[in-house]
Scaffold this motif. Structure first.
Motif, PDB file in Angstrom:
ATOM      1  N   ARG A  65       0.831  -1.220   0.000  1.00  0.00           N
ATOM      2  CA  ARG A  65       0.000   0.000   0.000  1.00  0.00           C
ATOM      3  C   ARG A  65       0.855   1.256   0.000  1.00  0.00           C
ATOM      4  N   ARG A  66       1.997   1.227   0.686  1.00  0.00           N
ATOM      5  CA  ARG A  66       2.919   2.375   0.643  1.00  0.00           C
ATOM      6  C   ARG A  66       3.459   2.579  -0.765  1.00  0.00           C
ATOM      7  N   ALA A  67       3.792   1.476  -1.433  1.00  0.00           N
ATOM      8  CA  ALA A  67       4.281   1.571  -2.808  1.00  0.00           C
ATOM      9  C   ALA A  67       3.199   2.152  -3.718  1.00  0.00           C
ATOM     10  N   LEU A  68       1.954   1.736  -3.517  1.00  0.00           N
ATOM     11  CA  LEU A  68       0.855   2.284  -4.315  1.00  0.00           C
ATOM     12  C   LEU A  68       0.687   3.773  -4.046  1.00  0.00           C
ATOM     13  N   ALA A 105       4.185   0.903 -14.793  1.00  0.00           N
ATOM     14  CA  ALA A 105       5.131   1.558 -13.877  1.00  0.00           C
ATOM     15  C   ALA A 105       4.778   1.262 -12.421  1.00  0.00           C
ATOM     16  N   LEU A 106       3.502   1.306 -12.102  1.00  0.00           N
ATOM     17  CA  LEU A 106       3.035   1.024 -10.743  1.00  0.00           C
ATOM     18  C   LEU A 106       3.370  -0.414 -10.348  1.00  0.00           C
ATOM     19  N   TYR A 107       3.119  -1.343 -11.240  1.00  0.00           N
ATOM     20  CA  TYR A 107       3.403  -2.756 -10.979  1.00  0.00           C
ATOM     21  C   TYR A 107       4.898  -2.965 -10.719  1.00  0.00           C
ATOM     22  N   ALA A 108       5.737  -2.385 -11.574  1.00  0.00           N
ATOM     23  CA  ALA A 108       7.185  -2.539 -11.407  1.00  0.00           C
ATOM     24  C   ALA A 108       7.639  -1.971 -10.064  1.00  0.00           C
ATOM     25  N   VAL A 130       9.415  -2.951  -4.382  1.00  0.00           N
ATOM     26  CA  VAL A 130       9.275  -2.708  -2.945  1.00  0.00           C
ATOM     27  C   VAL A 130       8.994  -4.005  -2.194  1.00  0.00           C
ATOM     28  N   THR A 131       8.055  -4.791  -2.683  1.00  0.00           N
ATOM     29  CA  THR A 131       7.690  -6.006  -1.948  1.00  0.00           C
ATOM     30  C   THR A 131       8.711  -7.130  -2.149  1.00  0.00           C
ATOM     31  N   ASP A 132       9.319  -7.228  -3.315  1.00  0.00           N
ATOM     32  CA  ASP A 132      10.316  -8.281  -3.544  1.00  0.00           C
ATOM     33  C   ASP A 132      11.562  -8.085  -2.687  1.00  0.00           C
ATOM     34  N   ALA A 133      11.834  -6.852  -2.271  1.00  0.00           N
ATOM     35  CA  ALA A 133      12.999  -6.589  -1.428  1.00  0.00           C
ATOM     36  C   ALA A 133      12.919  -7.372  -0.115  1.00  0.00           C
ATOM     37  N   VAL A 134      11.713  -7.696   0.325  1.00  0.00           N
ATOM     38  CA  VAL A 134      11.510  -8.459   1.553  1.00  0.00           C
ATOM     39  C   VAL A 134      12.165  -9.834   1.450  1.00  0.00           C
ATOM     40  N   PHE A 135      12.233 -10.376   0.250  1.00  0.00           N
ATOM     41  CA  PHE A 135      12.705 -11.738   0.058  1.00  0.00           C
ATOM     42  C   PHE A 135      14.180 -11.826  -0.331  1.00  0.00           C
ATOM     43  N   GLU A 136      14.840 -10.682  -0.480  1.00  0.00           N
ATOM     44  CA  GLU A 136      16.258 -10.679  -0.860  1.00  0.00           C
ATOM     45  C   GLU A 136      17.073 -11.437   0.179  1.00  0.00           C
TER      46      GLU A 136
END
Length: 154
Positions: free
Chosen positions: A27-30, A109-112, A117-123
């Motif tokens: 939601r923050r990313a959105l 652009a929004l999707y990317a 943002v969310t994929d960084a959680v799994f790094e």
């Protein structure tokens, strides 16, 4: 990180808390794009369809996914129209909604951004462990859906 097994949360609680926190990041990313979750769902639905969708189908899907009543669905549609992201003509008996070119560009652009943002959680987590976790989550989702008497794949 070692966790005392006696203080570990239940799997359900861990799922719920993880989903809540990742949802908050999403939601923050959105918000970075002046968007919200209902609009995200609308744009995702239309993008995945790749073709105009009847308004009644849009309303049904937003209600199913968000428990969004028809008046609220119309507000989401109207905001997306005002932003130039979708078109629809409610005066037509067979009204359909579709993404505009600007809407497609915005969603891409929004999707990317949201994925970044969310994929960084799994790094840093082993990809094999992530695959196993995804398998478990999808199996639990399928079983929960079956228990509720409805099945809809992701």
């Amino acid at each position: 990180m070692t966790v005392n097994p006696e203080s570990r949360p239940s799997l359900g609680r861990a799922f719920g808390e993880t989903a809540r926190l990742i949802g908050k990041l999403h939601r923050r990313a959105l918000a970075d794009f002046d968007s919200d979750f209902p609009t995200w769902m609308l744009l995702t639905l239309l993008w995945e369809a790749g073709a105009p969708l009847p308004l009644d189908e849009v309303a049904k899907e937003l209600d199913r996914g968000l428990d969004l009543a028809e008046p609220d669905t119309m507000l989401v549609l109207e905001r997306a129209v005002a932003a130039g992201h979708i078109t629809y003509r409610p005066e037509n008996a067979s009204a359909e909604a579709e993404l505009t070119e600007a809407g497609t560009d915005h969603f891409t652009a929004l999707y990317a951004h949201a994925r970044k943002v969310t994929d960084a959680v799994f790094e840093g987590i082993d990809p094999a462990e992530l695959d196993t976790a995804l398998t478990v989550v999808l199996a639990a989702k399928d079983r929960a859906a079956a228990a509720l008497g409805r099945f809809r794949p992701l």
